[in-house]
Structure formats: C-alpha cells, structure tokens
Design a protein around this motif. Structure first.
Motif, PDB file in Angstrom:
ATOM      1  N   LEU A   8      38.791  65.068  27.406  1.00 60.44           N
ATOM      2  CA  LEU A   8      39.370  66.093  28.267  1.00 60.44           C
ATOM      3  C   LEU A   8      38.357  66.474  29.340  1.00 60.44           C
ATOM      4  O   LEU A   8      37.276  66.990  29.034  1.00 60.44           O
ATOM      5  CB  LEU A   8      39.741  67.330  27.457  1.00 60.44           C
ATOM      6  CG  LEU A   8      40.714  67.140  26.284  1.00 60.44           C
ATOM      7  CD1 LEU A   8      40.957  68.475  25.585  1.00 60.44           C
ATOM      8  CD2 LEU A   8      42.036  66.532  26.752  1.00 60.44           C
ATOM      9  N   ILE A   9      38.675  66.212  30.595  1.00 61.77           N
ATOM     10  CA  ILE A   9      37.821  66.613  31.712  1.00 61.77           C
ATOM     11  C   ILE A   9      38.574  67.694  32.482  1.00 61.77           C
ATOM     12  O   ILE A   9      39.536  67.400  33.203  1.00 61.77           O
ATOM     13  CB  ILE A   9      37.490  65.426  32.645  1.00 61.77           C
ATOM     14  CG1 ILE A   9      36.985  64.238  31.836  1.00 61.77           C
ATOM     15  CG2 ILE A   9      36.479  65.869  33.697  1.00 61.77           C
ATOM     16  CD1 ILE A   9      35.666  64.450  31.133  1.00 61.77           C
ATOM     17  N   VAL A  10      38.165  68.938  32.278  1.00 60.62           N
ATOM     18  CA  VAL A  10      38.865  70.069  32.891  1.00 60.62           C
ATOM     19  C   VAL A  10      38.002  70.642  34.019  1.00 60.62           C
ATOM     20  O   VAL A  10      36.782  70.480  34.028  1.00 60.62           O
ATOM     21  CB  VAL A  10      39.215  71.150  31.852  1.00 60.62           C
ATOM     22  CG1 VAL A  10      40.109  70.572  30.774  1.00 60.62           C
ATOM     23  CG2 VAL A  10      37.960  71.763  31.234  1.00 60.62           C
ATOM     24  N   SER A  11      38.651  71.318  34.958  1.00 54.58           N
ATOM     25  CA  SER A  11      37.954  71.751  36.164  1.00 54.58           C
ATOM     26  C   SER A  11      38.299  73.184  36.527  1.00 54.58           C
ATOM     27  O   SER A  11      39.438  73.623  36.336  1.00 54.58           O
ATOM     28  CB  SER A  11      38.340  70.851  37.343  1.00 54.58           C
ATOM     29  OG  SER A  11      38.289  69.497  36.980  1.00 54.58           O
ATOM     30  N   GLN A  12      37.309  73.872  37.091  1.00 58.09           N
ATOM     31  CA  GLN A  12      37.522  75.210  37.636  1.00 58.09           C
ATOM     32  C   GLN A  12      37.204  75.207  39.130  1.00 58.09           C
ATOM     33  O   GLN A  12      36.496  74.324  39.630  1.00 58.09           O
ATOM     34  CB  GLN A  12      36.666  76.235  36.891  1.00 58.09           C
ATOM     35  CG  GLN A  12      37.081  76.383  35.427  1.00 58.09           C
ATOM     36  CD  GLN A  12      36.822  77.781  34.897  1.00 58.09           C
ATOM     37  OE1 GLN A  12      35.724  78.106  34.501  1.00 58.09           O
ATOM     38  NE2 GLN A  12      37.862  78.607  34.883  1.00 58.09           N
ATOM     39  N   SER A  48      37.740  66.516  40.958  1.00 59.54           N
ATOM     40  CA  SER A  48      36.858  66.219  39.831  1.00 59.54           C
ATOM     41  C   SER A  48      36.956  64.755  39.421  1.00 59.54           C
ATOM     42  O   SER A  48      35.949  64.135  39.046  1.00 59.54           O
ATOM     43  CB  SER A  48      37.184  67.129  38.650  1.00 59.54           C
ATOM     44  OG  SER A  48      36.860  68.471  38.967  1.00 59.54           O
ATOM     45  N   LEU A  49      38.154  64.196  39.477  1.00 61.23           N
ATOM     46  CA  LEU A  49      38.309  62.772  39.208  1.00 61.23           C
ATOM     47  C   LEU A  49      37.492  61.948  40.211  1.00 61.23           C
ATOM     48  O   LEU A  49      36.781  61.004  39.838  1.00 61.23           O
ATOM     49  CB  LEU A  49      39.786  62.378  39.277  1.00 61.23           C
ATOM     50  CG  LEU A  49      40.085  60.873  39.215  1.00 61.23           C
ATOM     51  CD1 LEU A  49      39.595  60.264  37.904  1.00 61.23           C
ATOM     52  CD2 LEU A  49      41.584  60.617  39.406  1.00 61.23           C
ATOM     53  N   PHE A  98      42.527  64.398  32.980  1.00 63.05           N
ATOM     54  CA  PHE A  98      41.999  65.308  33.998  1.00 63.05           C
ATOM     55  C   PHE A  98      43.012  66.405  34.306  1.00 63.05           C
ATOM     56  O   PHE A  98      44.181  66.122  34.567  1.00 63.05           O
ATOM     57  CB  PHE A  98      41.692  64.540  35.286  1.00 63.05           C
ATOM     58  CG  PHE A  98      40.403  63.766  35.240  1.00 63.05           C
ATOM     59  CD1 PHE A  98      39.227  64.284  35.771  1.00 63.05           C
ATOM     60  CD2 PHE A  98      40.369  62.509  34.640  1.00 63.05           C
ATOM     61  CE1 PHE A  98      38.036  63.576  35.712  1.00 63.05           C
ATOM     62  CE2 PHE A  98      39.184  61.786  34.582  1.00 63.05           C
ATOM     63  CZ  PHE A  98      38.017  62.321  35.123  1.00 63.05           C
ATOM     64  N   GLN A  99      42.539  67.662  34.308  1.00 62.60           N
ATOM     65  CA  GLN A  99      43.391  68.800  34.675  1.00 62.60           C
ATOM     66  C   GLN A  99      42.520  69.970  35.108  1.00 62.60           C
ATOM     67  O   GLN A  99      41.425  70.179  34.561  1.00 62.60           O
ATOM     68  CB  GLN A  99      44.272  69.241  33.502  1.00 62.60           C
ATOM     69  CG  GLN A  99      45.280  70.333  33.868  1.00 62.60           C
ATOM     70  CD  GLN A  99      45.878  71.029  32.663  1.00 62.60           C
ATOM     71  OE1 GLN A  99      46.124  70.407  31.644  1.00 62.60           O
ATOM     72  NE2 GLN A  99      46.097  72.332  32.782  1.00 62.60           N
TER      73      GLN A  99
END
Length: 430
Positions: free
Chosen positions: A270-274, A369-370, A238-239
């Motif tokens: 890969l779980i990416v966030s905006q 997001s996590l 997560f990032q």
C-alpha cells in the motif's frame, strides 16, 4: 432490479479476534476494552461477480447490505496505455471511479464516495425512521446526498461552509436531505464536531465513518474491480488518503482475495499519499509512531486551507486504532508519501493528456506519488500496479449541463453550543 439475496456474515473484532453477529448497525465490539475496528467475515469465501446491470452490487457477495438501491455504478478497471508508456510500466492498471462513458464509468457524482454511500445506505434497515448524519469535506456529502435523495432516505449533512461548492447536482434534491455547516474558517474536523452535537438527539444516528464495515467494504470494491479484471492481486496499490479508510479497505479486501484462492497469495504494498503541507499521517509514519503526533488546531486549519485536495484534510484519522492504517502499512510493507500542490497539478494535467479525462486533486496526489516512485526506481517495470483514481470526469459530466447547488439550512459558529445546535437541527426535520 435483478434478484438479490443478502449474503450472510459475522463481525470480527480486530484487537481480540472475537466473532459475533451484526446487530444491524454495529460499529464496534461492545466487549472490547481497547479501540479497535471490526471486520466482516462473509460466509462465501469465493466471490461470484454479477453482471454490470447490478451496478455496485455486482460485488454483493462481499457487501454487508440488506437490499439493493437504485442508481449505483461500479468502479471500472482498465490497462493503461498512455500513462503506462510514459512511465515505462508494462502492467499499470487504472481503477477509475467517476464519470467517463468512454470506458463505461458512470458515477455521476464523479467520486468513489458513491461506493461508500450505496453500501452504507443499503446496510440500513428499510424501515429506519431516524435521520442519518454524515460529516464530510465535500465529495462524501455529494455522494450520500444523491443516494439518499434518489432513494428517499432522511439525511443530515455537516460540511465546512468553505467546501459547499462541492455540493453540485444535476437536479434539485429531495427535501429529505438537509445541510448544515460550520462557519467559514472551519475544516473537516469542525464539521465532524458539529455533527457530533446533533447526535446528542436520539432522532439522529451516526454513519460511523471508518468504523462502519459497510463504508470500508463499499470502498473495497475498487480492489475487487481491479483484481477480477486483472486476474491476480496487484503488487502495488496507490491512493491518496485523508482518513486512510480506503487503504484499510484495500488491505481487508486483499486478505479476502487470498482466502478466495484464485488470485494469488501475496499482500500488495500500500503506497498512500498526503497533500503537503497537511501531512499528519506522513509525519507519524516517518516517526514510526502508532500514535498521531501533536498537531496544533489552528495550524491544521491553515494547512487544510492551503492544500488543493481538501478531501484529504482529516485531523483525526483511523491511523493507530487496531486494524487501522498503521497496521495496514506494517502488514503490507507499505509507505506514506507526500505530494505538493504543484506536483499534483502536473500529475493531473499529465493524466488528462495521456488518459483522456480530468481527475480530482486527490487522484492527482496519488498519480504524483506513482510518478515519484517510478522515477526513483522503486518499482520494477514489469510490476503489476493498481492506481486508484478516486474521482474524475467532473468537467466532462458538467459540460453542457446546468448544475444545482445544495444550500445550507443553518450555518453555525465554531463555538456553537451543543444543545442549541441539536434543537435547531431537530426543527429542520419537524
């Protein structure tokens, strides 16, 4: 400083697979006809992690550097208790890049951008006389300023004037570091454009952003920290992302770790966030589009003003390029998520309560997001999860200290003429 022998490596074009030597500051394959990142291929397939006294360079087997610079620190990975118990996760690992002496984290700029700066600047030749140009929304500039000041490396920073509050330091910088700004109302893309004007002069050279393998491999040390601490490749990563470069770097490190053979053979999701409403990569991903969707410049600037995590406001990320974020997400079965300012603020407060240290807005976006993924049942309770906390400990570090702020030498209008900008900036280094 401990003994250091640079590891040998070659570069590989992602689009074509062509392997070739690094010319010293190669940012792309000159023979490739389509936009593509290049990657490092290290001679040492299995990484030997050195002691903490090496700082970031404990991972030097997989860093494309010529030397070690003074003052670096490595990310710290630990198994969460507080946040893990709150979420019901049995194997939540936090990789912390910032300042928190209680866990041994000693990055005094409080951001994982130090991993980039110590790697990129150590890739440059020691006798380089040109001035390095770095455009930034804030944290990257602070990291490069510290590294270049401490090691007397000429540096020009280009930062939006609205963001210069991020340029705090515990002591005045060496005059080899200069700052220029685009006027109020400008954003990160405007700062990049301003820096590009300066690069018309041969007295300056570009850091290169995501195209610089040293930047990506420096950021990849977060994953190297996690995997060598856990003993295996995580199931989830997560990032929060502005450019997505850190997630690309994580994917590349994952592939090297598979080849190493000691940590597993799987790719972590890969779980990416905006940070909403600035979500151009989320929009493109939801449309299953390799090409970024149209985004009006004025609306992008307004959206960038709204979000708490200003560092996530990149309008031209390396998303669709060969080897970029789109490819990384497809390869890993990943996803792009969104967190609002209130959601990220709640996550930051929760992290501080349960893990004992303040974190930046971008890290709050990742944590939010996590939380969403856990609440929606997307993650098994026994899954091995890496939460990349990309910055924190600023309040802790600044407590009781008087900060010094870097001021701009020049502020330019958004419609500045390139020739005038180049001439004015050259004069700063006369």
């Amino acid at each position: 400083m401990k003994e250091f022998n640079p590891t040998s490596y070659t570069l590989e074009c992602v689009a074509t697979g062509r392997e070739f030597p690094d010319g010293g500051w190669t940012l792309a394959d000159p023979q490739c006809k389509t936009p593509s990142l290049v990657r490092t291929r290290y001679a040492r397939t299995q990484i030997e992690v050195r002691g903490d006294e090496y700082g970031l360079y404990k991972f030097c087997d997989w860093l494309p550097v010529r030397r070690m610079l003074q003052g670096s620190s490595a990310p710290v990975t630990y198994k969460s208790k507080g946040l893990a118990a709150h979420l019901g996760l049995e194997n939540l690992y936090i990789t912390f890049s910032g300042y928190n002496p209680a866990i041994g984290a000693a990055m005094t700029t409080c951001s994982f951008k130090e991993t980039e700066a110590y790697s990129v600047c150590a890739r440059a030749a020691e006798d380089e006389r040109r001035v390095l140009v770095v455009a930034s929304a804030g944290n990257t500039a602070r990291a490069f300023a510290k590294v270049c000041s401490d090691n007397r490396i000429p540096l020009l920073l280009s930062v939006p004037e609205d963001n210069i509050g991020a340029l705090w330091f515990e002591e005045p910088l060496d005059p080899c570091v200069k700052l220029i700004c685009c006027e109020k109302g400008g954003d990160y893309f405007d700062a990049i454009h301003l820096g590009d004007m300066v690069l018309k002069s041969d007295r300056f050279y570009a850091e290169g952003g995501a195209k610089n393998v040293a930047r990506r491999d420096g950021m990849a040390t977060t994953v190297l920290s996690a995997v060598t601490a856990i003993g295996r490749i995580p199931d989830y990563y997560f990032q929060a992302v502005g450019s997505g470069t850190g997630a690309i770097a994580a994917w590349e490190a994952n592939q090297r770790l598979i080849a190493d053979g000691r940590f597993g053979s799987h790719l972590m999701k890969l779980i990416v966030s905006q940070n909403a409403p600035f979500v151009p990569m989320y929009d493109a991903w939801r449309a299953d589009s390799r090409v970024m969707l149209p985004y009006d410049d004025d609306k992008a600037r307004r959206d960038a003003e709204i979000i708490d995590a200003k560092v996530l406001s990149n309008r031209r990320p390396p998303y669709g390029i060969a080897g970029g974020l789109y490819d990384a997400l497809k390869a890993t079965g990943g996803d792009v998520m969104v967190a609002t300012n209130p959601q990220a603020r709640r996550a930051r407060a929760l992290f501080r309560e349960l893990e004992g240290v303040d974190i930046y807005s971008a890290a709050g976006v990742a944590t939010a997001s996590l939380i969403k993924c856990v609440e929606s049942g997307r993650i098994a309770k026994d899954a091995v999860v890496m939460l990349n906390i990309t910055g924190g400990g600023e309040e802790l570090f600044q407590a009781g200290r008087r900060m010094w702020y870097l001021k701009p030498s020049r502020v330019f209008p958004l419609a500045a003429e390139p020739v005038a900008v180049a001439e004015a900036v050259e004069a700063l280094f006369a």
